[in-house]
Design an enzyme around this catalytic site. Structure first.
Site, short mmCIF file in Angstrom:
data_model
loop_
_atom_site.label_atom_id
_atom_site.label_comp_id
_atom_site.label_asym_id
_atom_site.label_seq_id
_atom_site.Cartn_x
_atom_site.Cartn_y
_atom_site.Cartn_z
CE1 TYR A 154 -4.15 -1.81 0.24
CE2 TYR A 154 -2.81 -3.29 1.57
CZ TYR A 154 -3.96 -3.04 0.85
OH TYR A 154 -4.91 -4.00 0.72
CE1 TYR A 206 -7.44 -6.63 3.52
CE2 TYR A 206 -6.64 -8.57 4.69
CZ TYR A 206 -6.52 -7.66 3.66
OH TYR A 206 -5.50 -7.79 2.74
CG ASP A 251 -10.59 -14.97 6.65
OD1 ASP A 251 -9.60 -15.51 7.16
OD2 ASP A 251 -10.52 -14.01 5.86
CE LYS A 300 -2.34 -11.85 8.19
NZ LYS A 300 -3.65 -11.54 7.59
C1 LIG Z 1 -4.22 -11.39 6.27
C2 LIG Z 1 -5.60 -11.86 6.07
C3 LIG Z 1 -6.03 -12.36 4.82
C4 LIG Z 1 -5.14 -12.36 3.60
O1 LIG Z 1 -4.03 -13.16 3.73
P1 LIG Z 1 -2.75 -12.91 2.76
O2 LIG Z 1 -1.81 -13.99 3.14
O3 LIG Z 1 -2.25 -11.54 3.07
O4 LIG Z 1 -3.24 -13.02 1.36
C5 LIG Z 1 -7.32 -12.84 4.73
N1 LIG Z 1 -8.15 -12.82 5.79
C6 LIG Z 1 -7.77 -12.35 7.00
C7 LIG Z 1 -8.73 -12.40 8.13
C8 LIG Z 1 -6.50 -11.85 7.17
O5 LIG Z 1 -6.13 -11.35 8.37
#
Ligand SMILES: *Cc1c(COP(=O)(O)O)cnc(C)c1O
Length: 427
Positions: free
Chosen positions: A15, A143, A248, A277
């Site tokens: 960004y 997100y 997620d 992550k």
């Molecule tokens: C970081 C994140 C993503 C995206 O993961 P990337 O490895 O950056 O593509 C998706 N969902 C959540 C909740 C996240 O914190």
């Protein structure tokens, strides 16, 4: 041209405007909780390098597993072939996630995991005789990543949807869950947010394949913690309407909230779960999508009977080996006391920040500590202070926050708390 100047003028950072980038610091090495810069400056990585390095950097058990794997099989294609690290990791993931999640799809990053989950939901609905169900519902404030489909379910304001109008899938947004974690759950469904969610799902049910959300913690969308009862109600609504529930857990998975998964805070099992992550303890880019037997079966029964995805680096052995080693480090359960101790200490050390001018809220859940300001804060202004305090923090929006590795000593935790309070005083 110095390395710093080349970096500034040629390498895009997350960004940024590559034509006018702010300063970046050159990292030489990292070990445990600490990052060392090329001039010898040491900083605690209180971000766990974007929430990944839960056991610290260069964890010896993880790097040993990676060394062993790299000398045997760093990579091989996953089409028609398999290998022990993929099987081992699959066994662990199936055992540790909610029981209904029985099938694993490996991919390379969190955003791709979200793409895969959404594609699974669409194929599931198609196979179930609902070809019109291609859209998604999600609460505002979320997100889910930066690729197109993932971006379409990010908060429309934070995610700057207006920039991408016409290029972005149109999705259905419910108000963000209004009841914070720790508040009393109001019985009135208008007050607890589930009436609005129910209306949205009923109004557009014939177009909605899945409801995707971050359980309990909305991370990059605003670092908000909401009441787990919302998830139990979402589960019920999805069941009533044949909508798939997608969690997620890319940010929340693997102990971050004090439970292994945020789903465990609610006792709710989704139909599909995204992991990323911290999966490899932050040592490799890797992600996984877990799906229920029902979803996998339905996709298999539909047209063309195949799940239509298969990345080049799917199931990369080196990443699988790193992930297995990271999960082994979680297996003894001691992370739970360590995360609890970090939470308790930060809760008490950050409490005085509540009375500081400009501070709107202070909240802690597991190894997530947030000072929310009443105004936007600048990461660029924070970084020189990080260098001075020896605690690497990267605030965003209104939030000065830490997501430290679970290995911090009490003394290191105190340094992080003090650095956050210092930032709250000047930003
Ligand atoms: C970081 C994140 C993503 C995206 O993961 P990337 O490895 O950056 O593509 C998706 N969902 C959540 C909740 C996240 O914190």
């Amino acid at each position: 041209m110095t390395d710093a100047a080349f970096d500034r003028d040629h390498l895009w950072h997350p960004y940024t405007n590559v034509m006018a980038q702010g300063p970046t610091y050159m990292v030489d090495s990292a070990e445990g909780a600490w990052i060392t810069l090329d001039d010898g400056t040491r900083m605690i990585d209180a971000m766990s390098s974007w929430w990944c390095t839960i056991h610290g950097h260069r964890n010896p058990a993880i790097t040993a597993a990676m060394h062993a794997q790299i000398d045997r099989l760093p990579h091989v294609m996953f089409g028609g072939l398999t290998h022990a690290p993929a099987v081992e990791l699959g066994r662990r993931l199936v055992a540790m996630t909610p029981e209904r999640l029985q099938h694993v799809f490996y991919c390379d990053s969190g955003s791709v995991a979200v793409e895969v989950a959404m594609k699974m939901a669409v194929q599931h609905q198609l196979a179930a005789g609902n070809p019109g169900r291609t859209r998604f519902a999600t609460p505002r404030g979320g997100y889910h990543g930066d690729t197109w489909k993932a971006m379409s379910v990010c908060d429309p304001v934070n995610g700057m949807h207006h920039l991408f109008e016409g290029a972005l899938n149109v999705q259905y947004f419910a108000p963000r869950p209004p009841v914070a974690l720790g508040q009393d759950w109001p019985e009135d469904d208008e007050a607890n947010g589930t009436a609005a969610l129910s209306r949205l799902l009923h109004e557009h049910g014939d177009q909605i394949a899945g409801l995707i959300l971050e359980p309990v913690v909305q991370g990059a969308g605003g670092m908000r913690f909401y009441h787990p009862e919302y998830l139990r109600r979402a589960r019920r609504l999805c069941d009533e309407m044949g909508i798939l529930l997608i969690f997620d857990e890319i940010a929340t998975g693997f102990g971050r909230t004090g439970e292994l998964f945020a789903a465990d805070l609610a006792g709710v099992a989704p139909d599909i779960m995204c992991l990323g992550k911290a999966l490899t303890g932050g040592h490799m880019s890797f992600a996984a999508v877990m799906a229920s037997g029902a979803v996998a079966r339905r996709i298999g029964e539909g047209e063309p009977g195949l799940f239509m995805h298969g990345p080049t680096f799917m199931g990369n052995p080196l990443a699988c080996a790193a992930a297995c080693a990271s999960l082994d480090l979680l297996a003894d359960g001691t992370w739970r006391e360590r995360v609890e101790a970090i939470a308790a200490q930060m809760r008490s050390e950050l409490a005085p920040a509540r009375d500081m001018p400009g501070v709107a809220d202070v909240r802690v859940l597991g190894a997530i500590a947030v000072i929310e300001m009443d105004h936007e804060v600048s990461a660029d202004r924070a970084h020189p202070i990080s260098r001075e305090t020896g605690v690497w923090l990267r605030p965003f929006g209104r939030n000065i926050y830490a997501m430290p590795p679970f290995i911090l000593t009490p003394d290191e935790v105190s340094k992080v708390s003090a650095a956050m309070i210092r930032l709250a005083g000047v930003l």
